[in-house]
Design a protein around this motif. Structure first.
Motif, PDB file in Angstrom:
ATOM      1  N   LYS A   1       0.830  -1.204   0.000  1.00 30.60           N
ATOM      2  CA  LYS A   1       0.000   0.000   0.000  1.00 30.60           C
ATOM      3  C   LYS A   1       0.867   1.257   0.000  1.00 30.60           C
ATOM      4  O   LYS A   1       0.545   2.253  -0.681  1.00 30.60           O
ATOM      5  N   ALA A   2       1.948   1.237   0.764  1.00 33.01           N
ATOM      6  CA  ALA A   2       2.851   2.388   0.800  1.00 33.01           C
ATOM      7  C   ALA A   2       3.472   2.626  -0.571  1.00 33.01           C
ATOM      8  O   ALA A   2       3.613   3.778  -1.011  1.00 33.01           O
TER       9      ALA A   2
ATOM     10  N   ARG B   1       2.097   1.826  -3.433  1.00 29.18           N
ATOM     11  CA  ARG B   1       1.038   2.349  -4.314  1.00 29.18           C
ATOM     12  C   ARG B   1       0.808   3.837  -4.055  1.00 29.18           C
ATOM     13  O   ARG B   1       0.609   4.620  -4.995  1.00 29.18           O
ATOM     14  N   ARG B   2       0.841   4.239  -2.784  1.00 28.26           N
ATOM     15  CA  ARG B   2       0.663   5.664  -2.471  1.00 28.26           C
ATOM     16  C   ARG B   2       1.806   6.489  -3.057  1.00 28.26           C
ATOM     17  O   ARG B   2       1.588   7.598  -3.556  1.00 28.26           O
TER      18      ARG B   2
ATOM     19  N   HIS C   1       8.372   5.812   4.509  1.00 23.07           N
ATOM     20  CA  HIS C   1       8.360   4.381   4.172  1.00 23.07           C
ATOM     21  C   HIS C   1       9.741   3.766   4.376  1.00 23.07           C
ATOM     22  O   HIS C   1       9.872   2.649   4.902  1.00 23.07           O
TER      23      HIS C   1
ATOM     24  N   ASP D   1       1.226   6.868  -6.734  1.00 23.10           N
ATOM     25  CA  ASP D   1       0.155   7.844  -6.971  1.00 23.10           C
ATOM     26  C   ASP D   1       0.684   9.277  -6.853  1.00 23.10           C
ATOM     27  O   ASP D   1       0.316  10.151  -7.647  1.00 23.10           O
ATOM     28  N   ALA D   2       1.539   9.520  -5.854  1.00 25.08           N
ATOM     29  CA  ALA D   2       2.086  10.866  -5.662  1.00 25.08           C
ATOM     30  C   ALA D   2       2.997  11.255  -6.819  1.00 25.08           C
ATOM     31  O   ALA D   2       2.957  12.396  -7.305  1.00 25.08           O
TER      32      ALA D   2
ATOM     33  N   LEU E   1       6.522  10.645   1.532  1.00 28.00           N
ATOM     34  CA  LEU E   1       6.109   9.246   1.579  1.00 28.00           C
ATOM     35  C   LEU E   1       7.316   8.305   1.462  1.00 28.00           C
ATOM     36  O   LEU E   1       7.394   7.290   2.158  1.00 28.00           O
TER      37      LEU E   1
END
Length: 260
Positions: A194-195, A197-198, A218, A201-202, A214
């Protein structure tokens, strides 16, 4: 003089990866030197990773282009010599990789190749949640792609060398704890995905500051699993077998010599 001239030919591309240097007899005539200084020049180039000296029927000096693996090896050798703790390397990665993420988010062409590649790597890692060591390697592939995609060549090479060193330490740790309770459980691995994917996205949204934040948070969280293991944070950085073999032109069981 001989080493400088041959080095220049390799760096400028006059001599390309995989080319054979002329036989020593020809080099002696070209440079008007005796065999001892020529052999010393070849030793220098071999130590720099710019040639590989082979023996046998297909012997000779083979040109090798400069590489990230060579940089990682040299850096790792120095860190190991100075007994730099693993936590120190981790801290450097946690600051340098976010810069790469920021640069990646600022690339105008990020949607053309980088974003699809990152998404594919995250999907691949998600498929490997139940496979501990493969999951770790897939995660490193993702981070390597962020670094490679930053768009700044100097940063890519410097960060890439640091990442190669950290990756080897990380995979050594994963191999050691894969069968124990120390390896993150599947739920935590899902959080890693999930990290990632975030972060993608950024980068895709072009939010450079968010991407850097992020990436940093992470990195710190992921490193905590390794550094939290007994004795890991203070353990000196070591050259793993993987890094040594990658650098194999100089450091492996098949090491050759220019004495002949």
């Amino acid at each position: 003089m001989v080493a400088e001239e041959l080095r220049e030919r390799i760096i400028t591309g006059e001599l390309r990866e995989g080319d054979l240097l002329p036989p020593q007899e020809e080099l002696v005539r070209e440079f008007q030197v005796s065999r001892p200084p020529l052999r010393e020049a070849l030793r220098i180039l071999e130590a720099e990773g710019l040639i590989e000296v082979r023996r046998g029927n297909i012997g000779g000096s083979v040109v090798r282009a400069p590489s990230k693996s060579g940089t990682a090896y040299s850096l790792g050798l120095l860190l190991q010599y100075e007994r730099v703790p693993l936590a120190d390397l981790a801290g450097a990665i946690a600051e340098v990789e976010p810069v790469c993420a920021r640069y990646a988010a600022q690339r105008a062409d990020r949607a053309e190749g980088l974003i699809p590649r990152l998404k594919a790597l995250v999907d691949r890692q998600a498929e490997l949640i139940e496979h501990e060591t493969d999951f770790t390697r897939a995660g490193r592939d993702f981070h390597d792609a962020v670094i490679d995609g930053c768009g700044n060549d100097t940063l890519r090479l410097v960060a890439g060398a640091l990442a190669a060193l950290w990756s080897s330490q990380e995979e050594d740790w994963a191999d050691q704890v894969a069968a124990s309770d120390e390896y993150p459980v599947p739920k935590l691995r899902s959080e890693v995905v999930k990290a990632h994917r975030r972060l993608v996205d950024a980068i895709e949204a072009g939010d450079a500051e968010l991407a850097a934040d992020l990436s940093r948070s992470h990195a710190r969280a992921s490193q905590g699993h390794i550094l939290g293991s007994a004795g890991q944070a203070s353990r000196p950085v070591s050259l793993s077998k993987e890094v040594s073999l990658t650098r194999g032109r100089i450091f492996n069981d098949r090491r050759t010599s220019v004495e002949s």
